[in-house]
Write a protein that holds these residues in place. Structure first.
Motif, PDB file in Angstrom:
ATOM      1  N   SER A  94     -32.791  36.771   7.201  1.00  0.00           N
ATOM      2  CA  SER A  94     -31.419  36.280   7.264  1.00  0.00           C
ATOM      3  C   SER A  94     -31.261  35.565   8.602  1.00  0.00           C
ATOM      4  O   SER A  94     -31.912  35.912   9.591  1.00  0.00           O
ATOM      5  CB  SER A  94     -30.422  37.442   7.142  1.00  0.00           C
ATOM      6  N   VAL A  95     -30.413  34.545   8.610  1.00  0.00           N
ATOM      7  CA  VAL A  95     -30.168  33.762   9.823  1.00  0.00           C
ATOM      8  C   VAL A  95     -28.671  33.553   9.948  1.00  0.00           C
ATOM      9  O   VAL A  95     -27.994  33.252   8.958  1.00  0.00           O
ATOM     10  CB  VAL A  95     -30.889  32.395   9.763  1.00  0.00           C
ATOM     11  N   GLU A  96     -28.160  33.748  11.155  1.00  0.00           N
ATOM     12  CA  GLU A  96     -26.760  33.446  11.436  1.00  0.00           C
ATOM     13  C   GLU A  96     -26.705  32.662  12.734  1.00  0.00           C
ATOM     14  O   GLU A  96     -27.341  33.034  13.723  1.00  0.00           O
ATOM     15  CB  GLU A  96     -25.932  34.731  11.554  1.00  0.00           C
ATOM     16  N   ALA A  97     -25.966  31.549  12.717  1.00  0.00           N
ATOM     17  CA  ALA A  97     -25.897  30.686  13.894  1.00  0.00           C
ATOM     18  C   ALA A  97     -24.446  30.418  14.271  1.00  0.00           C
ATOM     19  O   ALA A  97     -23.609  30.174  13.390  1.00  0.00           O
ATOM     20  CB  ALA A  97     -26.619  29.371  13.630  1.00  0.00           C
ATOM     21  N   GLN A  98     -24.184  30.465  15.589  1.00  0.00           N
ATOM     22  CA  GLN A  98     -22.838  30.199  16.082  1.00  0.00           C
ATOM     23  C   GLN A  98     -22.893  29.665  17.513  1.00  0.00           C
ATOM     24  O   GLN A  98     -23.836  29.948  18.247  1.00  0.00           O
ATOM     25  CB  GLN A  98     -21.991  31.465  16.045  1.00  0.00           C
ATOM     26  N   TRP A  99     -21.890  28.886  17.866  1.00  0.00           N
ATOM     27  CA  TRP A  99     -21.779  28.387  19.237  1.00  0.00           C
ATOM     28  C   TRP A  99     -21.277  29.515  20.130  1.00  0.00           C
ATOM     29  O   TRP A  99     -20.361  30.231  19.759  1.00  0.00           O
ATOM     30  CB  TRP A  99     -20.829  27.192  19.297  1.00  0.00           C
TER      31      TRP A  99
ATOM     32  N   PHE B  93     -24.294  26.770  24.219  1.00  0.00           N
ATOM     33  CA  PHE B  93     -25.520  27.117  23.509  1.00  0.00           C
ATOM     34  C   PHE B  93     -25.209  27.430  22.050  1.00  0.00           C
ATOM     35  O   PHE B  93     -24.168  28.003  21.733  1.00  0.00           O
ATOM     36  CB  PHE B  93     -26.191  28.354  24.121  1.00  0.00           C
ATOM     37  N   LEU B  94     -26.161  27.076  21.196  1.00  0.00           N
ATOM     38  CA  LEU B  94     -26.128  27.522  19.810  1.00  0.00           C
ATOM     39  C   LEU B  94     -27.011  28.763  19.742  1.00  0.00           C
ATOM     40  O   LEU B  94     -28.198  28.709  20.074  1.00  0.00           O
ATOM     41  CB  LEU B  94     -26.669  26.441  18.869  1.00  0.00           C
ATOM     42  N   GLN B  95     -26.427  29.883  19.349  1.00  0.00           N
ATOM     43  CA  GLN B  95     -27.181  31.126  19.208  1.00  0.00           C
ATOM     44  C   GLN B  95     -27.585  31.277  17.753  1.00  0.00           C
ATOM     45  O   GLN B  95     -26.744  31.277  16.858  1.00  0.00           O
ATOM     46  CB  GLN B  95     -26.337  32.321  19.633  1.00  0.00           C
ATOM     47  N   VAL B  96     -28.882  31.394  17.526  1.00  0.00           N
ATOM     48  CA  VAL B  96     -29.419  31.576  16.179  1.00  0.00           C
ATOM     49  C   VAL B  96     -30.041  32.969  16.128  1.00  0.00           C
ATOM     50  O   VAL B  96     -30.994  33.251  16.842  1.00  0.00           O
ATOM     51  CB  VAL B  96     -30.476  30.493  15.847  1.00  0.00           C
TER      52      VAL B  96
ATOM     53  N   ILE C   4     -32.407  33.041  19.253  1.00  0.00           N
ATOM     54  CA  ILE C   4     -32.824  31.741  19.774  1.00  0.00           C
ATOM     55  C   ILE C   4     -31.583  31.094  20.370  1.00  0.00           C
ATOM     56  O   ILE C   4     -30.560  30.982  19.696  1.00  0.00           O
ATOM     57  CB  ILE C   4     -33.409  30.861  18.645  1.00  0.00           C
ATOM     58  N   MET C   5     -31.671  30.695  21.612  1.00  0.00           N
ATOM     59  CA  MET C   5     -30.554  30.054  22.300  1.00  0.00           C
ATOM     60  C   MET C   5     -30.941  28.590  22.528  1.00  0.00           C
ATOM     61  O   MET C   5     -31.877  28.309  23.272  1.00  0.00           O
ATOM     62  CB  MET C   5     -30.263  30.747  23.619  1.00  0.00           C
ATOM     63  N   ILE C   6     -30.214  27.683  21.874  1.00  0.00           N
ATOM     64  CA  ILE C   6     -30.513  26.255  21.981  1.00  0.00           C
ATOM     65  C   ILE C   6     -29.403  25.576  22.776  1.00  0.00           C
ATOM     66  O   ILE C   6     -28.224  25.698  22.444  1.00  0.00           O
ATOM     67  CB  ILE C   6     -30.634  25.599  20.592  1.00  0.00           C
ATOM     68  N   GLY C   7     -29.801  24.881  23.818  1.00  0.00           N
ATOM     69  CA  GLY C   7     -28.860  24.152  24.653  1.00  0.00           C
ATOM     70  C   GLY C   7     -29.368  22.747  24.908  1.00  0.00           C
ATOM     71  O   GLY C   7     -30.350  22.301  24.300  1.00  0.00           O
ATOM     72  N   TYR C   8     -28.706  22.064  25.824  1.00  0.00           N
ATOM     73  CA  TYR C   8     -29.101  20.696  26.153  1.00  0.00           C
ATOM     74  C   TYR C   8     -29.005  20.499  27.654  1.00  0.00           C
ATOM     75  O   TYR C   8     -28.002  20.860  28.278  1.00  0.00           O
ATOM     76  CB  TYR C   8     -28.205  19.685  25.430  1.00  0.00           C
ATOM     77  N   ASP C   9     -30.058  19.948  28.233  1.00  0.00           N
ATOM     78  CA  ASP C   9     -30.108  19.623  29.655  1.00  0.00           C
ATOM     79  C   ASP C   9     -29.754  18.151  29.789  1.00  0.00           C
ATOM     80  O   ASP C   9     -30.575  17.277  29.493  1.00  0.00           O
ATOM     81  CB  ASP C   9     -31.515  19.908  30.187  1.00  0.00           C
ATOM     82  N   ASN C  10     -28.512  17.874  30.204  1.00  0.00           N
ATOM     83  CA  ASN C  10     -28.047  16.493  30.298  1.00  0.00           C
ATOM     84  C   ASN C  10     -28.804  15.680  31.337  1.00  0.00           C
ATOM     85  O   ASN C  10     -29.055  14.491  31.133  1.00  0.00           O
ATOM     86  CB  ASN C  10     -26.541  16.454  30.607  1.00  0.00           C
ATOM     87  N   LEU C  11     -29.192  16.298  32.429  1.00  0.00           N
ATOM     88  CA  LEU C  11     -29.899  15.573  33.477  1.00  0.00           C
ATOM     89  C   LEU C  11     -31.279  15.115  32.986  1.00  0.00           C
ATOM     90  O   LEU C  11     -31.679  13.979  33.194  1.00  0.00           O
ATOM     91  CB  LEU C  11     -30.031  16.442  34.726  1.00  0.00           C
ATOM     92  N   SER C  12     -31.998  16.001  32.304  1.00  0.00           N
ATOM     93  CA  SER C  12     -33.329  15.669  31.784  1.00  0.00           C
ATOM     94  C   SER C  12     -33.283  15.011  30.404  1.00  0.00           C
ATOM     95  O   SER C  12     -34.310  14.577  29.889  1.00  0.00           O
ATOM     96  CB  SER C  12     -34.197  16.926  31.696  1.00  0.00           C
ATOM     97  N   GLU C  13     -32.098  15.012  29.787  1.00  0.00           N
ATOM     98  CA  GLU C  13     -31.898  14.429  28.456  1.00  0.00           C
ATOM     99  C   GLU C  13     -32.847  15.023  27.427  1.00  0.00           C
ATOM    100  O   GLU C  13     -33.571  14.326  26.712  1.00  0.00           O
ATOM    101  CB  GLU C  13     -32.026  12.899  28.502  1.00  0.00           C
ATOM    102  N   ARG C  14     -32.846  16.359  27.354  1.00  0.00           N
ATOM    103  CA  ARG C  14     -33.687  17.047  26.368  1.00  0.00           C
ATOM    104  C   ARG C  14     -33.045  18.381  25.998  1.00  0.00           C
ATOM    105  O   ARG C  14     -32.269  18.958  26.744  1.00  0.00           O
ATOM    106  CB  ARG C  14     -35.090  17.263  26.908  1.00  0.00           C
TER     107      ARG C  14
END
Length: 164
Positions: free
Chosen positions: A47-52, A58-61, A76-86
Motif C-alpha cells: 500500500s502507498v499513501e502520499a501527501q504534502w 516535501f512530498l511524503q510517500v 520517502i521524502m521528495i523535495g526540490y533544491d531550487n539552487l541546484s535545480e534538481r
C-alpha cells in the motif's frame, strides 16, 4: 564593513520557509494507492499513501508491504533544491541508517523523474513515471551489477486505491 547592493538585499533565498514546493507532476501521486509488480523477481503487493508535508516543502510517500507483519516499509521524502535545480529523495526504510544516509538526486523529463542513488554497494536508479492515460504510476528500479551493466531490480505499478 560589508556593502551590498539594493538588488542583493532584496533577492530572496531560493529555498526557505517562505517558499513552498509546487509540482503538478508530483501532485498526481497524492492520495492512496495499491502497488504491485516484482522486486528481485518476486511478486509483491504494497500500500502507498502520499501527501504534502512540512509546509508543502516535501512530498511524503509511505510505502508498506500488505503482509502481516510487513516485510518492507519505507518513508520517502521528495523535495526540490531550487539552487541546484534538481529533485532530492530521502529514502528511509527497514534496511536502516547505512542505506538511508544516501540522498538521491533527480531530474524530470516529461512525465517522469529519474533519481540516482550512490549507495555504498553501487549506484541505483529509480524512475517514477506518470501514465496519465491510465491514471497510474510506474516505478522502475535498476541497479548496476558486478560487470557494470544496469539490470532490473523492480518493476512496479501503482493504481488508485478507492476514494481518489
Amino acid at each position: 564593513m560589508q556593502t551590498f547592493s539594493a538588488a542583493q538585499e532584496q533577492t530572496p533565498p531560493s529555498d526557505g520557509r517562505q517558499h513552498t514546493f509546487q509540482d503538478a507532476l508530483l501532485d498526481q501521486i497524492t492520495g492512496r494507492w495499491k502497488l504491485f509488480g516484482t522486486i528481485s523477481g518476486k511478486n509483491v503487493e504494497h500500500s502507498v499513501e502520499a501527501q504534502w508535508v512540512l509546509n508543502h516543502r516535501f512530498l511524503q510517500v509511505h510505502e508498506k508491504d500488505v503482509a502481516t507483519p510487513p516485510a518492507y516499509e519505507a518513508n520517502i521524502m521528495i523535495g526540490y533544491d531550487n539552487l541546484s535545480e534538481r529533485y532530492v529523495a530521502h529514502w528511509l526504510d527497514v534496511f536502516g541508517g547505512r542505506f538511508s544516509e544516501t540522498l538521491g538526486y533527480g531530474t524530470r523529463s516529461g512525465d517522469q523523474i529519474e533519481f540516482i542513488f550512490e549507495y555504498p554497494d553501487g549506484p541505483f536508479r529509480t524512475i517514477f513515471r506518470w501514465m496519465a492515460d491510465k491514471k497510474q504510476w510506474q516505478w522502475q528500479m535498476r541497479t548496476k551489477n558486478n560487470s557494470g551493466k544496469w539490470v532490473e531490480f523492480s518493476n512496479l505499478t501503482l493504481t488508485a486505491a478507492g476514494g481518489q
